[in-house]
Motif scaffolding. Structure first.
Motif, PDB file in Angstrom:
ATOM      1  N   ALA A 124      36.112  42.607  44.438  1.00 21.26           N
ATOM      2  CA  ALA A 124      35.065  41.894  43.706  1.00 21.26           C
ATOM      3  C   ALA A 124      35.623  41.249  42.449  1.00 21.26           C
ATOM      4  O   ALA A 124      35.278  40.106  42.116  1.00 21.26           O
ATOM      5  N   LEU A 125      36.485  41.964  41.751  1.00 21.90           N
ATOM      6  CA  LEU A 125      37.099  41.399  40.553  1.00 21.90           C
ATOM      7  C   LEU A 125      38.038  40.252  40.916  1.00 21.90           C
ATOM      8  O   LEU A 125      38.063  39.220  40.234  1.00 21.90           O
ATOM      9  N   ALA A 126      38.787  40.401  42.004  1.00 23.99           N
ATOM     10  CA  ALA A 126      39.707  39.351  42.437  1.00 23.99           C
ATOM     11  C   ALA A 126      38.958  38.071  42.793  1.00 23.99           C
ATOM     12  O   ALA A 126      39.455  36.970  42.562  1.00 23.99           O
ATOM     13  N   ALA A 127      37.747  38.211  43.314  1.00 20.83           N
ATOM     14  CA  ALA A 127      36.938  37.037  43.649  1.00 20.83           C
ATOM     15  C   ALA A 127      36.590  36.230  42.404  1.00 20.83           C
ATOM     16  O   ALA A 127      36.259  35.046  42.497  1.00 20.83           O
ATOM     17  N   HIS A 128      36.680  36.880  41.243  1.00 22.07           N
ATOM     18  CA  HIS A 128      36.420  36.213  39.970  1.00 22.07           C
ATOM     19  C   HIS A 128      37.713  35.919  39.221  1.00 22.07           C
ATOM     20  O   HIS A 128      37.697  35.613  38.033  1.00 22.07           O
ATOM     21  N   GLY A 129      38.846  36.031  39.904  1.00 24.06           N
ATOM     22  CA  GLY A 129      40.129  35.735  39.286  1.00 24.06           C
ATOM     23  C   GLY A 129      40.657  36.833  38.382  1.00 24.06           C
ATOM     24  O   GLY A 129      41.507  36.587  37.534  1.00 24.06           O
ATOM     25  N   ILE A 130      40.178  38.061  38.548  1.00 27.21           N
ATOM     26  CA  ILE A 130      40.599  39.173  37.699  1.00 27.21           C
ATOM     27  C   ILE A 130      41.449  40.140  38.515  1.00 27.21           C
ATOM     28  O   ILE A 130      41.046  40.577  39.587  1.00 27.21           O
TER      29      ILE A 130
ATOM     30  N   ALA B 179      43.373  39.417  27.480  1.00 24.10           N
ATOM     31  CA  ALA B 179      42.842  38.285  28.254  1.00 24.10           C
ATOM     32  C   ALA B 179      42.044  38.775  29.455  1.00 24.10           C
ATOM     33  O   ALA B 179      40.969  38.251  29.749  1.00 24.10           O
ATOM     34  N   THR B 180      42.550  39.790  30.136  1.00 21.01           N
ATOM     35  CA  THR B 180      41.837  40.330  31.291  1.00 21.01           C
ATOM     36  C   THR B 180      40.539  40.997  30.863  1.00 21.01           C
ATOM     37  O   THR B 180      39.500  40.812  31.506  1.00 21.01           O
ATOM     38  N   ALA B 181      40.577  41.759  29.793  1.00 20.59           N
ATOM     39  CA  ALA B 181      39.363  42.427  29.308  1.00 20.59           C
ATOM     40  C   ALA B 181      38.305  41.399  28.918  1.00 20.59           C
ATOM     41  O   ALA B 181      37.122  41.564  29.235  1.00 20.59           O
ATOM     42  N   ARG B 182      38.722  40.332  28.256  1.00 24.94           N
ATOM     43  CA  ARG B 182      37.762  39.285  27.873  1.00 24.94           C
ATOM     44  C   ARG B 182      37.183  38.593  29.102  1.00 24.94           C
ATOM     45  O   ARG B 182      35.993  38.320  29.166  1.00 24.94           O
TER      46      ARG B 182
ATOM     47  N   GLU C 175      33.325  38.521  30.349  1.00 25.85           N
ATOM     48  CA  GLU C 175      32.642  37.242  30.578  1.00 25.85           C
ATOM     49  C   GLU C 175      32.013  37.184  31.972  1.00 25.85           C
ATOM     50  O   GLU C 175      30.856  36.801  32.125  1.00 25.85           O
ATOM     51  N   VAL C 176      32.769  37.595  32.984  1.00 23.91           N
ATOM     52  CA  VAL C 176      32.266  37.566  34.357  1.00 23.91           C
ATOM     53  C   VAL C 176      31.069  38.505  34.505  1.00 23.91           C
ATOM     54  O   VAL C 176      30.048  38.142  35.093  1.00 23.91           O
ATOM     55  N   LEU C 177      31.193  39.698  33.961  1.00 25.42           N
ATOM     56  CA  LEU C 177      30.101  40.655  34.078  1.00 25.42           C
ATOM     57  C   LEU C 177      28.873  40.184  33.319  1.00 25.42           C
ATOM     58  O   LEU C 177      27.739  40.358  33.788  1.00 25.42           O
TER      59      LEU C 177
END
Length: 80
Positions: free
Chosen positions: A28-34, A65-68, A72-74
């Motif tokens: 799910a995170l990868a789908a958002h580029g994370i 950067a990943t945490a931000r 943002e995505v959430l």
């Protein structure tokens, strides 16, 4: 009057259940580029004092950067 058999305690999630959850979260995170390399099953949590054993997922050690991006995505997902 029939007596009820004793209740069997819920054994809680298995290592397999928690692994599947971590994989689903990773996807799910990868789908958002994370990408979070530290996302994993915390196997010692199965031997801990949690009752029933909880099987925790470790989600940490990510850079700023990943945490931000995750925040943002959430936030956007919560807005609908």
């Amino acid at each position: 009057m029939q007596s009820q058999p004793p209740a069997v305690p819920d054994p809680g999630p298995t290592a397999h259940d928690v692994t599947l959850c971590a994989e689903a979260l990773r996807a799910a995170l990868a789908a958002h580029g994370i990408t979070l390399p530290s996302l994993r099953v915390d196997l010692p949590s199965f031997a801990g004092s949690y009752r029933p054993p909880a099987g925790l997922i470790a989600l940490g050690n990510c850079n700023l950067a990943t945490a931000r991006r995750l925040a943002e995505v959430l936030r956007k997902a919560a807005e609908g």
